[in-house]
Design a protein around this motif. Structure first.
Motif, PDB file in Angstrom:
ATOM      1  N   ASP A   1       0.748  -1.320  -0.053  1.00 21.16           N
ATOM      2  CA  ASP A   1      -0.030   0.017  -0.119  1.00 21.16           C
ATOM      3  C   ASP A   1       0.754   1.280   0.115  1.00 21.16           C
ATOM      4  O   ASP A   1       0.103   2.455  -0.031  1.00 21.16           O
TER       5      ASP A   1
ATOM      6  N   MET B   1     -17.166  -0.135   4.358  1.00 25.77           N
ATOM      7  CA  MET B   1     -15.970   0.504   4.803  1.00 25.77           C
ATOM      8  C   MET B   1     -16.762   1.910   5.542  1.00 25.77           C
ATOM      9  O   MET B   1     -17.305   2.765   4.981  1.00 25.77           O
TER      10      MET B   1
ATOM     11  N   THR C   1       0.212   0.763  12.484  1.00 26.18           N
ATOM     12  CA  THR C   1      -1.210   0.406  12.650  1.00 26.18           C
ATOM     13  C   THR C   1      -1.461  -0.655  13.228  1.00 26.18           C
ATOM     14  O   THR C   1      -2.473  -0.974  14.158  1.00 26.18           O
ATOM     15  N   THR C   2      -0.904  -1.894  12.773  1.00 29.68           N
ATOM     16  CA  THR C   2      -1.423  -3.174  13.180  1.00 29.68           C
ATOM     17  C   THR C   2      -0.924  -3.281  14.459  1.00 29.68           C
ATOM     18  O   THR C   2      -1.781  -3.772  15.608  1.00 29.68           O
TER      19      THR C   2
ATOM     20  N   ILE D   1      -3.580  -1.603  16.697  1.00 28.84           N
ATOM     21  CA  ILE D   1      -4.985  -2.194  16.941  1.00 28.84           C
ATOM     22  C   ILE D   1      -4.955  -3.180  18.044  1.00 28.84           C
ATOM     23  O   ILE D   1      -5.557  -3.259  18.627  1.00 28.84           O
TER      24      ILE D   1
ATOM     25  N   GLU E   1      -4.334   9.679  12.786  1.00 30.59           N
ATOM     26  CA  GLU E   1      -3.445   8.983  11.880  1.00 30.59           C
ATOM     27  C   GLU E   1      -2.836  10.094  10.719  1.00 30.59           C
ATOM     28  O   GLU E   1      -3.482  10.372  10.117  1.00 30.59           O
TER      29      GLU E   1
ATOM     30  N   VAL F   1      -6.523   4.950   4.727  1.00 34.10           N
ATOM     31  CA  VAL F   1      -6.503   3.467   4.748  1.00 34.10           C
ATOM     32  C   VAL F   1      -6.450   3.033   6.311  1.00 34.10           C
ATOM     33  O   VAL F   1      -7.053   2.154   6.987  1.00 34.10           O
ATOM     34  N   ASP F   2      -5.267   4.024   7.166  1.00 38.51           N
ATOM     35  CA  ASP F   2      -5.030   3.480   8.240  1.00 38.51           C
ATOM     36  C   ASP F   2      -6.159   3.866   9.345  1.00 38.51           C
ATOM     37  O   ASP F   2      -6.351   3.141  10.344  1.00 38.51           O
TER      38      ASP F   2
ATOM     39  N   VAL G   1      -9.276   4.318   8.615  1.00 33.22           N
ATOM     40  CA  VAL G   1     -10.369   3.509   8.620  1.00 33.22           C
ATOM     41  C   VAL G   1     -10.259   2.179   9.244  1.00 33.22           C
ATOM     42  O   VAL G   1     -10.997   1.354  10.006  1.00 33.22           O
ATOM     43  N   ARG G   2      -8.807   1.458   9.156  1.00 32.97           N
ATOM     44  CA  ARG G   2      -8.656   0.225   9.723  1.00 32.97           C
ATOM     45  C   ARG G   2      -8.580   0.273  11.032  1.00 32.97           C
ATOM     46  O   ARG G   2      -9.280  -0.567  11.778  1.00 32.97           O
TER      47      ARG G   2
ATOM     48  N   GLU H   1     -12.594   0.374  12.283  1.00 29.63           N
ATOM     49  CA  GLU H   1     -13.099  -0.859  12.093  1.00 29.63           C
ATOM     50  C   GLU H   1     -12.608  -1.917  12.952  1.00 29.63           C
ATOM     51  O   GLU H   1     -13.534  -2.816  13.316  1.00 29.63           O
ATOM     52  N   GLU H   2     -11.376  -1.833  13.251  1.00 23.91           N
ATOM     53  CA  GLU H   2     -10.859  -3.154  14.094  1.00 23.91           C
ATOM     54  C   GLU H   2     -10.829  -2.866  15.540  1.00 23.91           C
ATOM     55  O   GLU H   2     -10.341  -3.811  16.201  1.00 23.91           O
TER      56      GLU H   2
END
Lengths: 224, 224
Positions: free
Chosen positions: A150, B1, B47-48, B51, B67, B74-75, B77-78, B81-82
């Motif tokens: 990404d 999303m 990001t991971t 989370i 972020e 994308v970050d 949103v992740r 969501e998570e």
């Protein structure tokens, strides 16, 4: 008042850099030297990739390397030890990128006569180096598999200024959620004409394709 | 999303970043909010890691995330969501770092009342973000195993301004020439008091230690 002043300073710096870069490129053309600017994140494998590539090319081209880092000289030492080609270290004094004037200062310390190719390993950074034309003939970059497919979404300028994207650490693909086709699509979104070559500096996979690209580039530049 | 808020932030034209940072920190203290500035190279797994960490802490602390990226959301949103916690995206407009004023612009879009912890995920870059105090209580960084244990040698300032270094992607250790003890020694050379915690955002290894560190940090800050 302050806003206007800041913008003017920035603009004039960028304008001077463009002219410096053009001058540098013209000077190198006159001497028959091709300059490649190689960029990437920290730790993407620039030095290891260069070592493998130089060892494939050093009987065909006369090569030197300039290693830019904020500190340390480990990369320049490795290049010299593992390829035998001339290598110098540029310390940027905290700067996050190289511009054309800094590149010229580096080149002043390289014996250019008789060289075909100088490779500039820029500071590990996906943001700032993309903003400054170094005077190189081409920009190339390395994106490594563990960084994720990404990255062209997040660092658009870097991908749009590069003619070549090496996707390194392909040997680590099974361990990471990295999709090569998704990566190609993301790169194409930023630069439809960029070439993508998957490589593994560790196993040597794909290095021959990069070496071929570079050989053709240098020969085209010298014969133009 | 899920949709996330995207803030276009502008670079501060005033050169009083240190004062801005102190003011911001004082203001956050008054409201009982702890701000963590998390930095790293692109693709190190910020990001991971966040989370996994937030999912361990969200019943103990009220958390929000900002972020920062040059482009894409994308970050943010992740994160939303998570983890389910509040998350906004800061677009830096090409800028390679955040300063205190830019951070303040971001915080103006976060509902701070009732929050204990805001985590700022800075732009992926080991150079420029280290130069600017964002107003955070602490700086932490992630170095991932594929990047190599020599990074403190090459990016000295980043390692000297961080109180905590998470060494991520420990699950990938067998594939890379990375020595954790050598890494600890290199970090200690830049900052003898920095804590190093090995983690794997993928397997969850070590995330509990980071979560504990952060919980203690926030509680100390609030009770001081």
């Amino acid at each position: 008042m302050k806003e206007v002043k800041v913008i003017e300073i920035k603009k004039s710096v960028f304008e001077a850099n463009e002219k410096d870069a053009e001058d540098l490129r013209r000077g190198l053309k006159g001497r028959g030297v091709y300059l490649l600017n190689l960029m990437s994140s920290p730790g993407s494998g620039k030095t290891t990739t260069l070592i493998k590539t130089i060892n494939l090319l050093k009987d065909k081209l006369r090569i030197a390397v300039m290693e830019a880092d904020i500190d340390s000289d480990v990369d320049a030492v490795r290049i010299k030890e593992e390829t035998g080609v001339g290598s110098i270290q540029l310390h940027t004094g905290g700067m996050c990128h190289l511009d054309a004037e800094m590149t010229r200062q580096g080149l002043d310390n390289v014996a250019l006569d008789g060289l075909d190719l100088v490779i500039l390993e820029n500071v590990g950074n996906l943001v700032c180096p993309a903003e400054f034309d170094t005077g190189a003939v081409r920009n190339a970059m390395i994106l490594s598999v563990p960084e994720g497919d990404d990255k062209p979404l997040k660092y658009p300028l870097m991908f749009s200024v590069c003619d070549l994207v090496l996707v390194n650490k392909m040997d680590a693909l099974p361990l990471f959620d990295f999709d090569l086709e998704r990566c190609r699509a993301n790169v194409a979104m930023r630069n439809p004409s960029a070439r993508v070559i998957p490589v593994s500096a560790k196993t040597g996979e794909g290095i021959d394709a990069f070496a071929e690209w570079l050989l053709e580039e240098v020969n085209n530049w010298k014969s133009k």
